[in-house]
Write a protein that holds these residues in place. Structure first.
Motif, PDB file in Angstrom:
ATOM      1  N   ARG A   1     -10.725  -8.559  -1.462  1.00 37.47           N
ATOM      2  CA  ARG A   1     -10.304  -7.161  -1.617  1.00 37.47           C
ATOM      3  C   ARG A   1     -11.402  -6.229  -1.104  1.00 37.47           C
ATOM      4  O   ARG A   1     -11.852  -5.312  -1.786  1.00 37.47           O
ATOM      5  CB  ARG A   1      -9.934  -6.853  -3.067  1.00 37.47           C
ATOM      6  CG  ARG A   1     -11.019  -7.102  -4.105  1.00 37.47           C
ATOM      7  CD  ARG A   1     -10.500  -6.749  -5.505  1.00 37.47           C
ATOM      8  NE  ARG A   1     -11.493  -6.752  -6.541  1.00 37.47           N
ATOM      9  CZ  ARG A   1     -12.024  -5.661  -7.091  1.00 37.47           C
ATOM     10  NH1 ARG A   1     -11.646  -4.463  -6.680  1.00 37.47           N
ATOM     11  NH2 ARG A   1     -12.916  -5.746  -8.049  1.00 37.47           N
TER      12      ARG A   1
ATOM     13  N   ARG B   1       0.809  -1.221   0.000  1.00 35.45           N
ATOM     14  CA  ARG B   1       0.000   0.000   0.000  1.00 35.45           C
ATOM     15  C   ARG B   1       0.839   1.265   0.000  1.00 35.45           C
ATOM     16  O   ARG B   1       0.287   2.363  -0.067  1.00 35.45           O
ATOM     17  CB  ARG B   1      -0.929   0.022   1.222  1.00 35.45           C
ATOM     18  CG  ARG B   1      -2.084  -0.930   1.157  1.00 35.45           C
ATOM     19  CD  ARG B   1      -3.144  -0.545   2.185  1.00 35.45           C
ATOM     20  NE  ARG B   1      -2.585  -0.398   3.519  1.00 35.45           N
ATOM     21  CZ  ARG B   1      -2.437  -1.398   4.371  1.00 35.45           C
ATOM     22  NH1 ARG B   1      -2.804  -2.613   4.018  1.00 35.45           N
ATOM     23  NH2 ARG B   1      -1.946  -1.191   5.567  1.00 35.45           N
TER      24      ARG B   1
ATOM     25  N   GLY C   1      -7.119  -3.626   4.815  1.00 35.53           N
ATOM     26  CA  GLY C   1      -6.784  -4.984   4.420  1.00 35.53           C
ATOM     27  C   GLY C   1      -5.692  -5.620   5.250  1.00 35.53           C
ATOM     28  O   GLY C   1      -5.351  -6.766   5.070  1.00 35.53           O
TER      29      GLY C   1
ATOM     30  N   GLU D   1     -11.335  -3.929   0.912  1.00 36.21           N
ATOM     31  CA  GLU D   1     -10.988  -2.517   1.040  1.00 36.21           C
ATOM     32  C   GLU D   1     -11.435  -1.696  -0.168  1.00 36.21           C
ATOM     33  O   GLU D   1     -11.435  -0.466  -0.121  1.00 36.21           O
ATOM     34  CB  GLU D   1      -9.484  -2.353   1.264  1.00 36.21           C
ATOM     35  CG  GLU D   1      -8.607  -3.000   0.189  1.00 36.21           C
ATOM     36  CD  GLU D   1      -8.168  -4.402   0.562  1.00 36.21           C
ATOM     37  OE1 GLU D   1      -9.057  -5.248   0.778  1.00 36.21           O
ATOM     38  OE2 GLU D   1      -6.949  -4.648   0.616  1.00 36.21           O
TER      39      GLU D   1
ATOM     40  N   SER E   1      -6.796  -1.862  -4.079  1.00 38.81           N
ATOM     41  CA  SER E   1      -6.278  -2.866  -3.159  1.00 38.81           C
ATOM     42  C   SER E   1      -5.034  -3.528  -3.750  1.00 38.81           C
ATOM     43  O   SER E   1      -4.841  -3.547  -4.967  1.00 38.81           O
ATOM     44  CB  SER E   1      -7.346  -3.930  -2.890  1.00 38.81           C
ATOM     45  OG  SER E   1      -7.672  -4.612  -4.094  1.00 38.81           O
TER      46      SER E   1
END
Length: 512
Positions: free
Chosen positions: A310, A69, A506, A312, A140
């Motif tokens: 996923r 991320r 996540g 998020e 994600s």
């Protein structure tokens, strides 16, 4: 020259690897725990990370989502003495570049790093040419990895097989692949292999000459010919009958075919993209799909993650499609109550993104005259699941989160925005309207003391749990020790207040 981080609890190994990296002209830093590595990652940007699995304060694999991320994610090479096939597969799936088992030579380490850095350079060059993602929504790590794979595949002309569950967006990815390829100016021709009978499927693919069969009043070019210079997309390719598989295999080999009723062959220069939600290797083993065709389809495979992996992306997917539907239907744009996203995140989404879009569309229909979509606008089974999740065993029966109809809170923390920013239990600028995260508007009749006290205490507990998870790095065992609670009691509180295990983009709150 690259900047390399070595995250391993073996100090001697770190020093040897640092020396090898510096001899290659790379800068390097070493850390011996997840916490120490996190501090270095906050202060500096790294091109690559050698990441051990077993560290004193947790599992190195738990850091993968955080690394992916980052604004400029490093290439990740897992290095461990604990060889684990499942762990290797998980690491690669979650975005690691390589998985090296100790003892490994320094030459092997240098080789793995060199390949990772070359890959990073290619990705940087590609990013200077923006990828046209079309209707693909989300950021994600799992989706980002698919888009990277798509960008690589778009540079070539090999056949691509897009796999994934129903509703994951296989046709969206196929179209994005076409738009970003050298064939973007050519046609994109689609055939749903499950929608036609065997006889119609053959004539649709290969075309026919006038008079070739009863009803053939004029000649017609088949889809293979129509795709000349562009892309042929075979959706649900697992439904292609064996007879058509054999005929189509020859087309792939020769790029020539004979329309029905014709004495002459015609050519077609097309790129093949196929999609399926079925297990083609398993079908091939059972004789239900030709192995030689499967090998040709699998030149590049693009596996799309299900929505449950996923989650998020759910908020962005819901708001993006809601805005599109509102524009299409000519209704005013709407907001979402934070509890709607909690309910959406609690669902398993067997129908994936397609199911989510349908749920959002239904909620907008029910909320047509309102400015904000509320939980009651969601389907009854989804609301029932959410109600079940909010009931928590606590050793003395079961209890609900107290309703707070007058509370206006930060969806990330459950507190008022000012309170969330300070971490305090009451914000001096807010009284007398705000205390402990519960806001009472001027002129409102005061709530009953028991109701107000329960709501305020609930908000304080929820805020404390978020701060606790942040301070513990998401490690449940460490968080329980810091709070002086048993793991069972901490889990009960997390469930009670809807603080999901995927509590921060996540990153899973893990156990030691």
């Amino acid at each position: 020259m690259a900047n390399v981080l070595i995250l391993d609890d073996d100090e001697l190994f770190c020093e040897m690897l640092r020396s090898a990296m510096e001899m290659e002209g790379h800068a390097s830093s070493a850390a011996h725990s997840l916490a120490e590595g996190a501090r270095l990652l906050e202060r500096d940007t790294f091109d690559a990370v050698f990441l051990d699995v077993r560290l004193p304060d947790g599992n190195g694999l738990d850091m993968l989502p955080r690394l992916r991320r980052m604004a400029s994610p490093p290439e990740i090479i897992i290095v461990t003495a604990a060889g684990d096939p499942d762990g290797a597969e998980l690491a690669i799936t979650d975005g690691a570049w390589d998985y090296v088992e100790k003892p490994a030579s320094l030459e092997q380490m240098r080789f793995s790093l060199d390949r990772a850095l070359r890959h990073r350079d290619r990705q940087a060059r590609m990013q200077r040419r923006p990828l046209d993602t079309g209707g693909i929504v989300g950021a994600s790590p799992r989706l980002a990895a698919c888009l990277e794979r798509l960008a690589e595949a778009a540079k070539g002309d090999a056949a691509v097989l897009v796999t994934g569950e129903t509703g994951t967006g296989k046709e969206l990815f196929a179209r994005a692949l076409h738009r970003n390829s050298r064939r973007a100016s050519g046609p994109f021709i689609t055939l749903d292999c499950a929608a036609l009978s065997r006889s119609l499927l053959h004539s649709e693919l290969f075309g026919y000459q006038r008079g070739a069969f009863t009803g053939a009043m004029e000649s017609r070019a088949g889809l293979i010919r129509q795709a000349h210079g562009g892309t042929l997309f075979l959706d649900e390719v697992g439904e292609l009958p064996l007879a058509q598989q054999k005929a189509f295999l020859r087309v792939l080999q020769e790029r020539r075919f004979r329309p029905i009723g014709s004495k002459e062959e015609v050519e077609s220069d097309f790129r093949l993209v196929a999609a399926t939600n079925r297990n083609l290797p398993d079908m091939a083993e059972r004789g239900a799909f030709r192995k030689d065709l499967l090998f040709r389809l699998q030149a590049v495979e693009l596996r799309l993650p299900p929505l449950r992996e996923r989650k998020e992306d759910i908020r962005e997917l819901a708001t993006t499609h809601a805005a599109r539907i509102c524009r299409r239907d000519g209704i005013a744009a709407k907001g979402f109550d934070p509890e709607v996203f909690e309910a959406l995140a609690a669902h398993d989404w067997p129908g994936n993104v397609r199911e989510l879009v349908n749920v959002v569309e239904g909620a907008l229909l029910l909320a047509r005259e309102e400015a904000v979509v509320q939980p009651e606008h969601l389907p009854v089974p989804m609301r029932a699941r959410r109600a079940r999740h909010r009931l928590t065993p606590d050793g003395h029966g079961r209890e609900h989160d107290a309703p707070t109809p007058q509370a206006r809170t930060d969806p990330a923390t459950g507190l008022c925005p000012a309170l969330a920013a300070t971490g305090a239990h009451a914000h001096p600028a807010c009284p007398p309207r705000v205390a402990c995260g519960t806001e009472i508007m001027p002129g409102d009749p005061p709530a009953a003391w028991k109701e107000y006290r329960t709501a305020a205490l609930g908000n304080v507990e929820k805020g404390y749990l978020h701060h606790l998870l942040l301070a513990s790095g998401g490690n449940i065992s460490r968080a329980a020790r810091m709070a002086g609670l048993s793991r069972q009691r901490l889990y009960a509180l997390l469930r009670k207040h809807g603080v999901a295990r995927h509590w921060i983009g996540g990153e899973i709150a893990n156990e030691e």
